[in-house]
Design a protein around this motif. Structure first.
Motif, PDB file in Angstrom:
ATOM      1  N   ASP A   1      10.838  -5.082 -54.128  1.00 23.69           N
ATOM      2  CA  ASP A   1       9.525  -4.784 -54.363  1.00 23.69           C
ATOM      3  C   ASP A   1       9.344  -3.482 -53.899  1.00 23.69           C
ATOM      4  O   ASP A   1       9.618  -2.955 -52.658  1.00 23.69           O
ATOM      5  CB  ASP A   1       8.894  -5.751 -53.521  1.00 23.69           C
ATOM      6  CG  ASP A   1       7.238  -5.496 -53.526  1.00 23.69           C
ATOM      7  OD1 ASP A   1       6.859  -4.570 -54.193  1.00 23.69           O
ATOM      8  OD2 ASP A   1       6.553  -6.392 -52.878  1.00 23.69           O
ATOM      9  N   GLY A   2       9.009  -2.508 -55.097  1.00 20.94           N
ATOM     10  CA  GLY A   2       8.810  -1.225 -54.886  1.00 20.94           C
ATOM     11  C   GLY A   2       7.699  -0.908 -54.372  1.00 20.94           C
ATOM     12  O   GLY A   2       7.134   0.563 -54.045  1.00 20.94           O
ATOM     13  N   LYS A   3       6.665  -1.781 -54.222  1.00 16.50           N
ATOM     14  CA  LYS A   3       5.344  -1.587 -53.377  1.00 16.50           C
ATOM     15  C   LYS A   3       4.685  -0.314 -54.173  1.00 16.50           C
ATOM     16  O   LYS A   3       3.759   0.393 -53.612  1.00 16.50           O
ATOM     17  CB  LYS A   3       5.434  -1.240 -51.931  1.00 16.50           C
ATOM     18  CG  LYS A   3       6.060  -2.510 -51.433  1.00 16.50           C
ATOM     19  CD  LYS A   3       6.371  -2.259 -49.826  1.00 16.50           C
ATOM     20  CE  LYS A   3       6.979  -3.604 -49.215  1.00 16.50           C
ATOM     21  NZ  LYS A   3       7.783  -3.475 -48.258  1.00 16.50           N
ATOM     22  N   GLY A   4       4.689  -0.090 -55.427  1.00 10.33           N
ATOM     23  CA  GLY A   4       4.085   0.962 -56.060  1.00 10.33           C
ATOM     24  C   GLY A   4       4.551   1.998 -56.015  1.00 10.33           C
ATOM     25  O   GLY A   4       4.016   3.213 -56.506  1.00 10.33           O
ATOM     26  N   GLN A   5       5.817   2.350 -55.269  1.00 11.75           N
ATOM     27  CA  GLN A   5       6.005   3.594 -54.960  1.00 11.75           C
ATOM     28  C   GLN A   5       7.026   4.230 -56.175  1.00 11.75           C
ATOM     29  O   GLN A   5       7.305   3.225 -57.222  1.00 11.75           O
ATOM     30  CB  GLN A   5       6.835   3.693 -54.059  1.00 11.75           C
ATOM     31  CG  GLN A   5       6.133   3.437 -52.711  1.00 11.75           C
ATOM     32  CD  GLN A   5       6.917   3.399 -51.313  1.00 11.75           C
ATOM     33  OE1 GLN A   5       6.890   4.462 -50.804  1.00 11.75           O
ATOM     34  NE2 GLN A   5       7.701   2.401 -51.118  1.00 11.75           N
ATOM     35  N   ARG A   6       7.154   5.580 -56.282  1.00  8.85           N
ATOM     36  CA  ARG A   6       7.874   6.195 -57.553  1.00  8.85           C
ATOM     37  C   ARG A   6       9.259   6.534 -57.199  1.00  8.85           C
ATOM     38  O   ARG A   6       9.644   7.124 -56.375  1.00  8.85           O
ATOM     39  CB  ARG A   6       6.901   7.362 -57.979  1.00  8.85           C
ATOM     40  CG  ARG A   6       7.535   8.240 -59.137  1.00  8.85           C
ATOM     41  CD  ARG A   6       6.649   9.396 -59.327  1.00  8.85           C
ATOM     42  NE  ARG A   6       5.339   9.156 -60.154  1.00  8.85           N
ATOM     43  CZ  ARG A   6       4.243   9.143 -59.305  1.00  8.85           C
ATOM     44  NH1 ARG A   6       4.349   9.452 -57.931  1.00  8.85           N
ATOM     45  NH2 ARG A   6       3.063   8.798 -59.719  1.00  8.85           N
TER      46      ARG A   6
END
Ligand code: DGU
Ligand code: CA
Ligand code: CA
Ligand code: CA
Length: 196
Positions: A23-28
């Motif tokens: 889960d990248g939690k919206g990070q780039r």
């Protein structure tokens, strides 16, 4: 189990192992030079490699994105945003059922989704724009690919939504709006749209 990695520049591919969830939690996440420059040069490495049964979600792939995401077997992708497609956005490298639900991809020079093995590829709730082909089955290959496109928004493809050289491959496209997609389907002998 969960796989994790510090966001930002990656110089080694992040591997989402069998049955794991990343889960990248919206990070780039972007590619360092060891992975590739995101040009049309072949042989670049992916930022993410998803093994059989792995899940990748809530990830932003920034510029440069090298060879994007590679899948090996069944893979589940949710809410993936490619801000600037690299050589291509995602490649199915080994057979499986691959589902991409949610997100977007833009600014590719050629392919968005590259299919290099017999598989079922479902893409839904996804916005794809500015590329050559939304989906391309490996040129000259004769294996069967089943493509399911539902609730997508596809625009500005130079050539097609799906191009194949296999007479057995199929596409089913429903609830999808599209404009400026070239020839829409190239080489596809089995087409279903909106249940017809
Ligand atoms: O030109 O094999 O573009 O996986 C032939 C190549 C080409 C692949 C594909 C990919 O089809 O490299 O990125
Ligand atoms: Ca390529
Ligand atoms: Ca590639
Ligand atoms: Ca690009």
């Amino acid at each position: 189990a969960a796989t994790s990695a510090t966001p930002g520049v990656q110089n080694t591919t992040i591997i989402v192992k069998k049955g794991e969830v990343f889960d990248g939690k919206g990070q780039r996440y972007t590619a360092g030079s060891a992975l590739g420059d995101g040009s049309q040069k072949e042989g670049q490495k992916p930022i993410f490699r998803i093994e059989n049964g792995g899940t990748l979600k809530n990830v932003v792939l920034g510029y440069p994105a090298a060879d994007g995401v590679h899948t090996y077997g069944d893979a589940n992708l949710q809410n993936i945003v490619w801000e600037d497609i690299g050589e291509d956005a995602m490649t199915i490298k080994e057979s499986g059922k691959v589902t991409l639900d949610g997100g977007s991809a833009t600014n590719g020079d050629d392919k968005m989704f590259q299919i290099n093995a017999a598989s079922t590829f479902t893409v839904k709730n996804f916005k794809g724009s500015k590329a050559g082909k939304f989906i391309r089955q490996l040129g000259g290959s004769k294996f069967k690919v089943d493509v399911i496109i539902d609730r997508c928004d596809i625009s500005n493809m130079k050539e097609a939504i799906f191009r194949t050289d296999s007479t057995t491959s199929t596409v089913k496209m429903t609830n999808t709006r599209y404009h400026s997609v070239g020839d829409k389907f190239i080489g596809v002998k089995h087409i279903t749209e909106n249940g017809n």
